[in-house]
Design a protein around this motif. Structure first.
Motif, PDB file in Angstrom:
ATOM      1  N   ASP A 125      39.095  60.008  35.906  1.00 44.10           N
ATOM      2  CA  ASP A 125      39.635  59.350  37.093  1.00 44.10           C
ATOM      3  C   ASP A 125      39.389  57.829  37.079  1.00 44.10           C
ATOM      4  O   ASP A 125      39.495  57.169  38.113  1.00 44.10           O
ATOM      5  CB  ASP A 125      39.034  59.971  38.363  1.00 44.10           C
ATOM      6  N   TYR A 126      39.078  57.299  35.929  1.00 47.47           N
ATOM      7  CA  TYR A 126      38.855  55.857  35.821  1.00 47.47           C
ATOM      8  C   TYR A 126      40.169  55.109  36.073  1.00 47.47           C
ATOM      9  O   TYR A 126      41.216  55.455  35.505  1.00 47.47           O
ATOM     10  CB  TYR A 126      38.312  55.515  34.443  1.00 47.47           C
ATOM     11  N   THR A 127      40.116  54.093  36.918  1.00 49.68           N
ATOM     12  CA  THR A 127      41.336  53.350  37.291  1.00 49.68           C
ATOM     13  C   THR A 127      41.310  51.904  36.807  1.00 49.68           C
ATOM     14  O   THR A 127      42.215  51.125  37.137  1.00 49.68           O
ATOM     15  CB  THR A 127      41.523  53.365  38.820  1.00 49.68           C
ATOM     16  N   GLY A 128      40.293  51.563  36.032  1.00 45.27           N
ATOM     17  CA  GLY A 128      40.210  50.198  35.530  1.00 45.27           C
ATOM     18  C   GLY A 128      41.144  49.960  34.352  1.00 45.27           C
ATOM     19  O   GLY A 128      41.938  50.819  33.963  1.00 45.27           O
ATOM     20  N   VAL A 129      41.028  48.778  33.759  1.00 49.04           N
ATOM     21  CA  VAL A 129      41.889  48.395  32.638  1.00 49.04           C
ATOM     22  C   VAL A 129      41.027  48.092  31.410  1.00 49.04           C
ATOM     23  O   VAL A 129      39.820  47.856  31.512  1.00 49.04           O
ATOM     24  CB  VAL A 129      42.754  47.167  32.994  1.00 49.04           C
ATOM     25  N   ASP A 130      41.688  48.108  30.264  1.00 47.02           N
ATOM     26  CA  ASP A 130      41.058  47.771  28.988  1.00 47.02           C
ATOM     27  C   ASP A 130      41.868  46.645  28.368  1.00 47.02           C
ATOM     28  O   ASP A 130      42.731  46.855  27.505  1.00 47.02           O
ATOM     29  CB  ASP A 130      41.033  49.016  28.093  1.00 47.02           C
ATOM     30  N   SER A 131      41.628  45.428  28.827  1.00 47.22           N
ATOM     31  CA  SER A 131      42.498  44.310  28.472  1.00 47.22           C
ATOM     32  C   SER A 131      42.408  43.920  27.003  1.00 47.22           C
ATOM     33  O   SER A 131      43.379  43.400  26.433  1.00 47.22           O
ATOM     34  CB  SER A 131      42.170  43.090  29.349  1.00 47.22           C
ATOM     35  N   ASP A 132      41.240  44.156  26.359  1.00 45.64           N
ATOM     36  CA  ASP A 132      41.116  43.767  24.951  1.00 45.64           C
ATOM     37  C   ASP A 132      41.365  44.925  23.996  1.00 45.64           C
ATOM     38  O   ASP A 132      41.233  44.770  22.776  1.00 45.64           O
ATOM     39  CB  ASP A 132      39.747  43.135  24.679  1.00 45.64           C
ATOM     40  N   GLY A 133      41.711  46.101  24.530  1.00 47.85           N
ATOM     41  CA  GLY A 133      42.114  47.216  23.687  1.00 47.85           C
ATOM     42  C   GLY A 133      41.040  47.773  22.785  1.00 47.85           C
ATOM     43  O   GLY A 133      41.331  48.313  21.711  1.00 47.85           O
ATOM     44  N   ASP A 134      39.777  47.698  23.224  1.00 45.51           N
ATOM     45  CA  ASP A 134      38.691  48.234  22.400  1.00 45.51           C
ATOM     46  C   ASP A 134      38.259  49.632  22.825  1.00 45.51           C
ATOM     47  O   ASP A 134      37.281  50.174  22.307  1.00 45.51           O
ATOM     48  CB  ASP A 134      37.486  47.297  22.415  1.00 45.51           C
ATOM     49  N   GLY A 135      38.996  50.218  23.793  1.00 52.85           N
ATOM     50  CA  GLY A 135      38.674  51.571  24.243  1.00 52.85           C
ATOM     51  C   GLY A 135      37.609  51.625  25.299  1.00 52.85           C
ATOM     52  O   GLY A 135      37.231  52.726  25.735  1.00 52.85           O
ATOM     53  N   ILE A 136      37.099  50.493  25.737  1.00 51.91           N
ATOM     54  CA  ILE A 136      36.054  50.433  26.764  1.00 51.91           C
ATOM     55  C   ILE A 136      36.601  49.662  27.964  1.00 51.91           C
ATOM     56  O   ILE A 136      37.117  48.540  27.819  1.00 51.91           O
ATOM     57  CB  ILE A 136      34.783  49.761  26.224  1.00 51.91           C
ATOM     58  N   GLY A 137      36.511  50.273  29.149  1.00 52.56           N
ATOM     59  CA  GLY A 137      37.046  49.647  30.349  1.00 52.56           C
ATOM     60  C   GLY A 137      36.335  48.345  30.681  1.00 52.56           C
ATOM     61  O   GLY A 137      35.137  48.181  30.396  1.00 52.56           O
ATOM     62  N   ASP A 138      37.061  47.456  31.307  1.00 53.44           N
ATOM     63  CA  ASP A 138      36.510  46.142  31.616  1.00 53.44           C
ATOM     64  C   ASP A 138      35.622  46.157  32.856  1.00 53.44           C
ATOM     65  O   ASP A 138      34.782  45.274  33.036  1.00 53.44           O
ATOM     66  CB  ASP A 138      37.649  45.129  31.829  1.00 53.44           C
ATOM     67  N   THR A 139      35.813  47.134  33.741  1.00 55.84           N
ATOM     68  CA  THR A 139      34.995  47.232  34.953  1.00 55.84           C
ATOM     69  C   THR A 139      34.156  48.515  34.897  1.00 55.84           C
ATOM     70  O   THR A 139      34.579  49.526  34.319  1.00 55.84           O
ATOM     71  CB  THR A 139      35.874  47.248  36.206  1.00 55.84           C
ATOM     72  N   VAL A 140      33.002  48.435  35.503  1.00 56.26           N
ATOM     73  CA  VAL A 140      32.064  49.563  35.478  1.00 56.26           C
ATOM     74  C   VAL A 140      32.554  50.674  36.394  1.00 56.26           C
ATOM     75  O   VAL A 140      32.981  50.423  37.531  1.00 56.26           O
ATOM     76  CB  VAL A 140      30.665  49.096  35.912  1.00 56.26           C
ATOM     77  N   TYR A 141      32.490  51.916  35.908  1.00 56.72           N
ATOM     78  CA  TYR A 141      32.802  53.084  36.733  1.00 56.72           C
ATOM     79  C   TYR A 141      31.693  53.253  37.762  1.00 56.72           C
ATOM     80  O   TYR A 141      30.500  53.249  37.417  1.00 56.72           O
ATOM     81  CB  TYR A 141      32.910  54.306  35.834  1.00 56.72           C
TER      82      TYR A 141
END
Length: 362
Positions: free
Chosen positions: A342-358
């Motif tokens: 249910d993570y709704t953040g984004v991965d702007s650099d495409g490394d598979g890790i969301g940019d904001t903390v769940y």
């Protein structure tokens, strides 16, 4: 039948054919006090008289006996099915231990202060207490056994250490499928350094329960349709839980007052409550897990996990991984968190890790 000479082999015509009954109900059906004894192909029954004490008489009793082979017997309808008392280096294989009943609790197979034994392909069902129980017993190997419809499926307690459980099945037990239990405030009795690999604990009250049990390892187990999937409870510290499937339980993984465990690379999904719920616990490390559609019974929760302590929800060191492909350009090196469906953040650099903390409840 008393067996007091070493190197004796007793072979029955088959457990459905050859029946040995206790000489009287207050005796064991087989009482082995010598080494290197083989008992195979019998029904051992009739040890049913309660005379006080714990577990009392058994269908097959090994008393300070080593290097024995107990195989393909039916040890049912006794106070205890098969009892090893201070007996080491024995093989217990292919036996049935069902419907053993004692008013203070009775196991199908019970090891008391017995070490380096191998239990393989045994079935223990409908016993009034444990299916298979280890008490103060160490360095035993328990492989491909089934414990069904007992009070406890597999119980490890009172200082049992360095045991290995592989490919066992615990289903429909009234309490726990697998339980490691120790006495609070008595570290000398704590269960430690046991390993559980590829076991199944389904349709029990609770799947796997650790209580005052530390330094244990649970790998690639399947835990489904229980109340608690896995519970790590009360001073159960420094455990490793990895590669398990925890699904369709009322509660996924529950951690209470237990510290410094690693919970990683598990698949935690479709549980009724939080995927992981932690109370008063500190220093645990939770990473690389897949949290998928938990809170089935609690849609009001805003997160798939709860934590009111101070724990690490990512790896404590950077880990290498590939994302999006397998070539060098897809290689990354980061601290690893968890996957949240249910993570709704984004991965702007495409490394598979969301940019904001769940955000985790708690």
């Amino acid at each position: 039948m008393d067996v007091y000479k070493a190197n004796i082999t007793l072979i029955g015509a088959g457990a459905d054919v050859t029946i040995v009954r206790a000489a009287y109900s207050g005796d064991h059906a087989f009482d082995v006090t010598a080494d290197e004894v083989t008992i195979s192909g019998f029904t051992a029954t009739g040890a049913t008289a309660e005379s006080g004490g714990s577990y009392c008489k058994a269908g097959i009793h090994l008393d300070h006996a080593s290097y024995c082979n107990i195989s393909y017997n039916n040890a049912s309808h006794n106070l205890c099915g098969i009892l090893l008392d201070s007996s080491n280096n024995n093989k217990i294989m292919g036996n049935t231990a069902n419907s053993n009943v004692y008013s203070t609790g009775s196991p199908g197979i019970y090891l008391d202060n017995s070490h380096n034994n191998t239990l393989t392909n045994n079935n223990a069902g409908n016993n009034s207490y444990e299916g298979i129980c280890l008490c103060g017993s160490c360095y035993n190997t328990v492989v491909n056994n089934t414990a069904t419809s007992n009070k406890e499926g597999f119980m490890i307690y009172f200082g049992s250490r360095n045991n290995t459980f592989i490919d066992n099945t615990a289903t429909s037990n009234r309490n726990n499928g697998i339980i490691e239990w120790s006495q609070t405030g008595a570290p000398s009795t704590w269960c430690r350094d046991n390993t559980f690999i590829n076991n199944t604990a389904n349709d029990n009250l609770d799947g796997i329960w650790l209580y005052c049990a530390s330094n244990n390892t649970h790998i690639n187990n399947t835990v489904e349709n229980n109340d608690h999937g896995i519970a790590i409870d009360t001073s159960s510290n420094n455990n490793r839980v990895t590669g398990n499937i925890v699904t369709n339980n009322s509660k996924g993984i529950y951690i209470y007052s237990s510290n410094n465990s690693k919970i990683y690379n598990n698949e935690i999904k479709y549980n009724g409550d939080y995927g992981i719920k932690m109370y008063s616990s500190f220093g645990n490390c939770i990473f690389g897990n897949a949290f998928i559609s938990n809170n089935v019974e609690h849609p009001e929760h805003t997160s798939q996990a709860y934590d009111n302590g101070v724990n690490n929800w990512r790896s404590t060191v950077k880990l290498g991984y590939y994302y999006g492909g397998s070539g060098p350009s897809y290689a990354h090196d980061h601290y690893i968190g968890n996957y949240w469906s249910d993570y709704t953040g984004v991965d702007s650099d495409g490394d598979g890790i969301g940019d904001t903390v769940y955000q985790i409840d708690g």
